[in-house]
Write a protein that holds these residues in place. Structure first.
Motif, mmCIF file in Angstrom:
data_model
loop_
_atom_site.group_PDB
_atom_site.id
_atom_site.type_symbol
_atom_site.label_atom_id
_atom_site.label_comp_id
_atom_site.label_asym_id
_atom_site.label_seq_id
_atom_site.Cartn_x
_atom_site.Cartn_y
_atom_site.Cartn_z
ATOM 1 N N LEU A 108 29.531 35.683 60.637
ATOM 2 C CA LEU A 108 30.265 36.889 60.239
ATOM 3 C C LEU A 108 31.738 36.558 60.124
ATOM 4 C CD1 LEU A 108 29.627 39.927 59.757
ATOM 5 C CD2 LEU A 108 30.317 40.308 62.128
ATOM 6 N N THR A 109 32.267 36.696 58.922
ATOM 7 C CA THR A 109 33.658 36.305 58.718
ATOM 8 C C THR A 109 34.251 37.065 57.542
ATOM 9 O OG1 THR A 109 35.106 34.400 58.252
ATOM 10 C CG2 THR A 109 32.939 34.379 57.247
ATOM 11 N N ASP A 110 35.564 37.074 57.465
ATOM 12 C CA ASP A 110 36.260 37.718 56.344
ATOM 13 C C ASP A 110 36.336 36.744 55.179
ATOM 14 O OD1 ASP A 110 37.051 40.292 57.492
ATOM 15 O OD2 ASP A 110 38.240 39.083 58.882
ATOM 16 N N GLN A 111 35.861 37.183 54.027
ATOM 17 C CA GLN A 111 35.884 36.350 52.824
ATOM 18 C C GLN A 111 36.200 37.221 51.619
ATOM 19 O OE1 GLN A 111 35.388 33.067 52.945
ATOM 20 N NE2 GLN A 111 34.444 32.785 54.971
ATOM 21 N N TRP A 112 36.486 36.560 50.502
ATOM 22 C CA TRP A 112 36.698 37.257 49.237
ATOM 23 C C TRP A 112 35.371 37.367 48.494
ATOM 24 C CZ3 TRP A 112 41.160 39.671 48.142
ATOM 25 C CH2 TRP A 112 42.318 39.275 48.827
ATOM 26 N N TYR A 113 35.115 38.542 47.940
ATOM 27 C CA TYR A 113 33.852 38.793 47.251
ATOM 28 C C TYR A 113 34.093 39.365 45.862
ATOM 29 C CZ TYR A 113 31.428 38.099 51.676
ATOM 30 O OH TYR A 113 30.939 37.545 52.832
ATOM 31 N N VAL A 114 33.223 38.979 44.947
ATOM 32 C CA VAL A 114 33.210 39.568 43.618
ATOM 33 C C VAL A 114 32.080 40.593 43.577
ATOM 34 C CG1 VAL A 114 32.672 39.124 41.186
ATOM 35 C CG2 VAL A 114 34.206 37.585 42.427
ATOM 36 N N ASP A 115 32.362 41.736 42.967
ATOM 37 C CA ASP A 115 31.354 42.786 42.849
ATOM 38 C C ASP A 115 30.375 42.398 41.736
ATOM 39 O OD1 ASP A 115 29.844 45.067 42.612
ATOM 40 O OD2 ASP A 115 31.539 46.446 42.794
ATOM 41 N N ALA A 116 29.452 41.525 42.093
ATOM 42 C CA ALA A 116 28.522 40.988 41.096
ATOM 43 C C ALA A 116 27.603 42.060 40.527
ATOM 44 C CB ALA A 116 27.708 39.857 41.722
ATOM 45 N N GLU A 117 27.309 43.073 41.313
ATOM 46 C CA GLU A 117 26.407 44.126 40.844
ATOM 47 C C GLU A 117 26.964 44.810 39.587
ATOM 48 O OE1 GLU A 117 24.096 48.136 42.512
ATOM 49 O OE2 GLU A 117 25.546 47.081 43.791
ATOM 50 N N LYS A 118 28.275 45.087 39.592
ATOM 51 C CA LYS A 118 28.881 45.728 38.416
ATOM 52 C C LYS A 118 28.975 44.740 37.245
ATOM 53 C CE LYS A 118 31.603 49.164 40.968
ATOM 54 N NZ LYS A 118 32.976 49.590 41.352
ATOM 55 N N LEU A 119 29.324 43.491 37.552
ATOM 56 C CA LEU A 119 29.462 42.498 36.483
ATOM 57 C C LEU A 119 28.124 42.155 35.850
ATOM 58 C CD1 LEU A 119 32.083 39.981 37.923
ATOM 59 C CD2 LEU A 119 32.425 41.673 36.116
ATOM 60 N N ALA A 120 27.027 42.375 36.575
ATOM 61 C CA ALA A 120 25.703 42.010 36.062
ATOM 62 C C ALA A 120 25.185 42.972 35.013
ATOM 63 C CB ALA A 120 24.705 41.927 37.215
#
Length: 899
Positions: free
Chosen positions: A389-401
């Motif tokens: 469990l850690t802080d990371q940067w995420y891309v909202d792949a669900e919207k981009l898909a």
């Protein structure tokens, strides 16, 4: 015209021609007015070397690009390499370790400088190996995912996604590699079967609560006892009657005394273990989802390991000091958290032993039940991956898909083979947020800055971030981006985006992407997401997915199995042309390629046959054709080879349009080997007049052009050795399938080939001496057959070893009878062979073949054999059965011929 050497030497030819093509810019001829055709290569890791998968993938791409270049298009094959964050950092760190140094002995900038030094010295291995394979890439504009222009595109993308609320920072579980101290992607995780166990522990129920059977505890089964120090719930199935009464009640963590609830969740399988599962959302992906459903916020989930997988204090401070600092597993002979937790539970009397019986039937207790566990390992570090469990940067792949899925539905992206669409949609419809940050020094440093309160400012430069933050002191995020983030920009970042240019507008979208199915999600889908988000249309019109190259027995290649095939070794042994042709001929849509060195050798022999055909033509005065169009021809044999050439061009064009590489390769192979070398040359021996020389030269030229995408080196060499040429073959003109097809000539020569083949087969099967010439008596011949025999009598006599040709009834005695169309051709054999002895031999051989056929058929009809035997043994039995059945049919036909 230079006389062809007797021996075909691939090595000398390949090195010479590749250098010539590249140095003269022939991979990218200037064609500003031509129709563009663009593909990009899946950028191999800069640390990589050519493996058999690269050989398949790049051979297919090169076939396409050479084909389109020959068709006159402005063909661009974009080439480059990926900076391969973890792999490259690991290589350089190993070099430092060999000098008793480590990365942290240097500043970040100093270490990155050392990586660039390594790249300059050793980073070109795979690109030189791609050249050996014959890849006609645009090397003059080679790209690297860390070069200045591409890095600008990466930063622009990150900032824009953040502005569009498609990229954010979040606390979630990731695949954590404790060796590299970094998150890694799913593709970098290998699941390996390891020996593990099921431990069963008693968890006391709180506040005097009991189960229906009166128990004051729940027995929990787990494969990871070490993580129980961060437990936050116990889950049971909502329909499990054993636990219905205690759902929502509190239970105690046996060591820390933490109180938490029993929750109902379908993740708990009543049939597995005890049906009760400990929930540790900070260290298990399934538990993370259960925790979210139970109402836990990610920020409140407990994490009990540091970046090295050593035990640290959790947020509630309840882990006893005696566990702090322990590694999760036993290491270097020192017990870890797992051993310490099990020992303490055992001392507390809360370990439920696993009971088995010895040979005498007496009970034997063990701490755990042995189990085979599917364990995730880092593919490079070879250490167990920790869900962390850690802080990371995420891309909202669900919207981009959303846009790529619609593009596939609308046909804007065509996936070939179409069967992969289902897999594509299944993954895209269930896509998770994409973790794009990595805890490394080598890579694109994330363009984000933090103030002292932890607020982040995303900008293309530090000055822009500072303007957003005001007077606050900023520190840049030390993390770098996942390499898949940067390579997702490959179709347009390599063309100069975000700068607008004619090159970008001309070559985006690309026409085709060829890739292994194994990176459909990690690379292909992400390119589709980024391309549609930033360019407004799909990055390529067609996506071709090929299979894996497997060992000859169908197993996946691996170093541990010792069945890895080195493509460079095959090139050394048989030449690049032979390996390339093998890859094309074996690439059947939707199927894996089984490695077969004998077939590679066979295609080396094919190249030799082509070479010898060129030598024969040269010795008979045949030179390079002066016309792109077919010469005028009166002789049926010449009209026939022109028609066969046109048919082959059409077959290849159709196959290439459908991306049927196997069909295209087999079309040119059979035309060259069967029609041209075996029959046309045989039919024209001793009859090389001016017309035949012109037609032979033209047909051979067309062969060289059609074969060039598959076998570029030998074809270019023969192109120049067989006559004066205005330009190199690589930029020649693809044949036009426009010549009138003479069906009458085709039918006549096909008839002659069938007749000669049948005669030769009969002679071989009946043991007729090779040098013996036989009379042939023809019966029931039509007027057309009479005319054909008049025209082709000389060729038939030579090729079929015919002594005389008459019409009527045969003499008494044994004879072989051959039926071709309506006519029967009779070959008297009295005095040529011992007919009685031959009948006896054939009958004996037939009986043996039938016996073996029936024996194999019996095995194959036995369900226990088919179900229990190894698949390769069953396949071999089927092969042998088919072979023996065919042999029996041949012998039976031969026996019947003798009457």
């Amino acid at each position: 015209m230079t006389e062809l050497p007797k021996i075909f030497d691939p090595a000398e030819i390949e090195s010479r021609w590749y250098a010539h093509w590249e140095s003269n810019g022939l991979f990218r001829p200037e064609r500003p007015d031509a129709t563009p055709f663009t593909i990009v290569n899946p950028p191999p890791n800069v640390t990589g070397s050519l493996h058999i998968g690269h050989a398949l993938d790049n051979t297919l791409q090169d076939i396409v690009i050479r084909y389109e270049r020959l068709r006159g298009k402005d063909a661009l094959w974009v080439v480059g390499t990926d900076h391969a964050g973890i792999a490259t950092q690991m290589v350089v760190e190993r070099q430092l370790n060999a000098k008793q140094q480590k990365r942290t002995d240097f500043t970040r900038d100093e270490f990155v400088a050392k990586v660039w030094e390594w790249k300059a010295e050793s980073g070109g291995t795979i690109t030189s190996q791609l050249r050996r394979l014959g890849c006609s890439m645009d090397w003059a504009n080679e790209r690297f995912t860390m070069d200045e222009g591409f890095s600008k595109a990466v930063v622009k993308t990150f900032v824009e996604l953040h502005k569009r609320d498609l990229l954010y920072r979040d606390k979630r579980l990731v695949n954590w590699d404790p060796h590299f101290r970094s998150a890694i992607s799913d593709l970098e995780v290998e699941t390996v079967e390891t020996k593990g166990g099921f431990w069963r522990f008693r968890y006391p129920l709180a506040d005097g609560v009991t189960l229906a059977d009166g128990s004051d505890h729940i027995v929990v089964a787990t494969t990871r006892p070490e993580t129980m120090l961060a437990d936050m719930a116990i889950a049971v199935h909502p329909d499990d009657e054993r636990y219905n009464a205690v759902i929502g009640k509190e239970i105690l963590q046996p060591i820390t005394g933490r109180r938490f609830k029993i929750v109902a969740d379908e993740h708990a399988d009543p049939a597995l273990g005890t049906g009760a599962v400990k929930i540790t959302p900070g260290h298990d992906f399934n538990d993370f989802d259960v925790g979210k459903r139970a109402g836990f916020k990610a920020g409140d989930m407990l994490n009990m390991f540091d970046a090295d997988a050593n035990v640290v204090q959790t947020a509630d401070g309840l882990i006893p000091d005696r566990f702090l600092g322990l590694h999760r597993f036993k290491r270097d002979g020192v017990d870890g958290a797992r051993e310490a937790v099990v020992a303490e539970m055992k001392a507390l009397g809360l370990l439920v032993p696993h009971v088995t019986k010895d040979k005498e039937g007496e009970p034997v207790e063990a701490d755990f039940e042995p189990r085979t566990i599917q364990t995730p390992f880092g593919d490079r570090s070879n250490v167990v991956i920790e869900p962390w469990l850690t802080d990371q940067w995420y891309v909202d792949a669900e919207k981009l898909a959303v846009a790529p899925m619609q593009a596939v539905r609308d046909g804007a992206i065509e996936i070939v083979p179409k069967t992969w669409e289902k897999t594509f949609f299944n993954w895209m419809e269930n896509i998770q947020p994409w973790c794009v940050s990595r805890q490394l020094w080598w890579g694109h440093q994330i363009p984000a800055w933090f103030d002292e309160d932890g607020n982040s400012y995303v900008a293309e430069s530090e000055a822009e971030a500072q303007a957003l933050a005001g007077n606050k002191v900023l520190t840049r995020d030390p993390d770098v981006l996942d390499t898949w983030f940067s390579s997702a920009l490959w179709p347009f970042g390599t063309l100069g985006w975000p700068e607008q240019s004619d090159k970008l507008s001309r070559h985006y979208p690309n026409d085709l992407l060829i890739s292994g199915f194994d990176i459909l999600f990690f690379w292909d889908a992400r390119m589709a997401m980024q391309g549609m988000e930033f360019m407004g249309e799909a990055p390529w019109k067609k996506l071709y997915l090929h299979g894996l190259v497997r060992a000859a027995d169908g197993q996946k290649m691996s170093k541990s199995k010792g069945n890895v095939v080195d493509p460079l070794g095959l090139i050394d042994k048989f030449g690049a042309d032979a390996l390339r042709f093998f890859m094309a001929a074996m690439e059947s849509q939707g199927r894996d390629v089984k490695m077969d060195e004998k077939r590679v050798e066979g295609y080396r022999n094919f190249a030799t046959k082509l070479w010898n055909a060129a030598r024969f033509l040269q010795s008979n005065g045949v030179t390079a054709s002066t016309s792109h169009e077919a010469p005028a021809a009166a002789l049926p044999v010449n009209r026939w080879i022109i028609a066969e050439t046109v048919a082959t061009v059409q077959a290849i064009d159709t196959a290439m349009t459908e991306l049927r590489f196997d069909a295209a390769a087999n079309a040119i192979y059979h035309f060259v080997w069967d029609q041209f070398c075996d029959w046309y040359i045989e039919l024209t021996k001793g009859a090389m007049d001016d017309e035949t020389r012109a037609v032979a030269g033209w047909a051979f030229d067309q062969i060289l052009v059609m074969l060039h995408p598959f076998m570029p080196f030998i074809t270019e060499e023969l192109w120049h050795l067989t006559g004066a040429r205005p330009n190199e073959l690589i930029v020649a003109q693809w044949p036009q399938a426009l010549a009138a097809v003479d069906s009458e000539a085709q039918a006549e020569i096909d008839w002659l080939i069938r007749l000669v083949s049948a005669m030769r087969t009969a002679r071989t099967e009946l043991n007729v001496p090779p040098g013996a010439k036989l009379p042939v008596i023809v019966r029931d011949a039509s007027e057309e057959t009479h005319r054909r025999l008049d025209r082709q009598g000389v060729a038939l006599a030579r090729l079929g070893r015919v002594e005389s040709l008459t019409f009527g009834e045969p003499p008494a005695g044994g004879a072989a009878q051959i039926v071709v169309d309506e006519a029967t051709f009779i070959l008297p054999l009295v005095g040529v062979i011992d007919i009685a002895a031959e009948k006896t031999r054939l009958a004996k051989a037939l009986a043996a073949a039938e016996k073996e056929r029936d024996s194999l058929g019996g095995r194959l009809s036995n369900p226990s054999f088919v179900e229990k035997a190894k698949p390769e043994a069953v396949a071999k039995a089927r092969e042998d059965h088919a072979e023996k059945a065919a042999e029996a049919e041949r012998l039976k036909a031969a026996l019947e011929r003798l009457g």
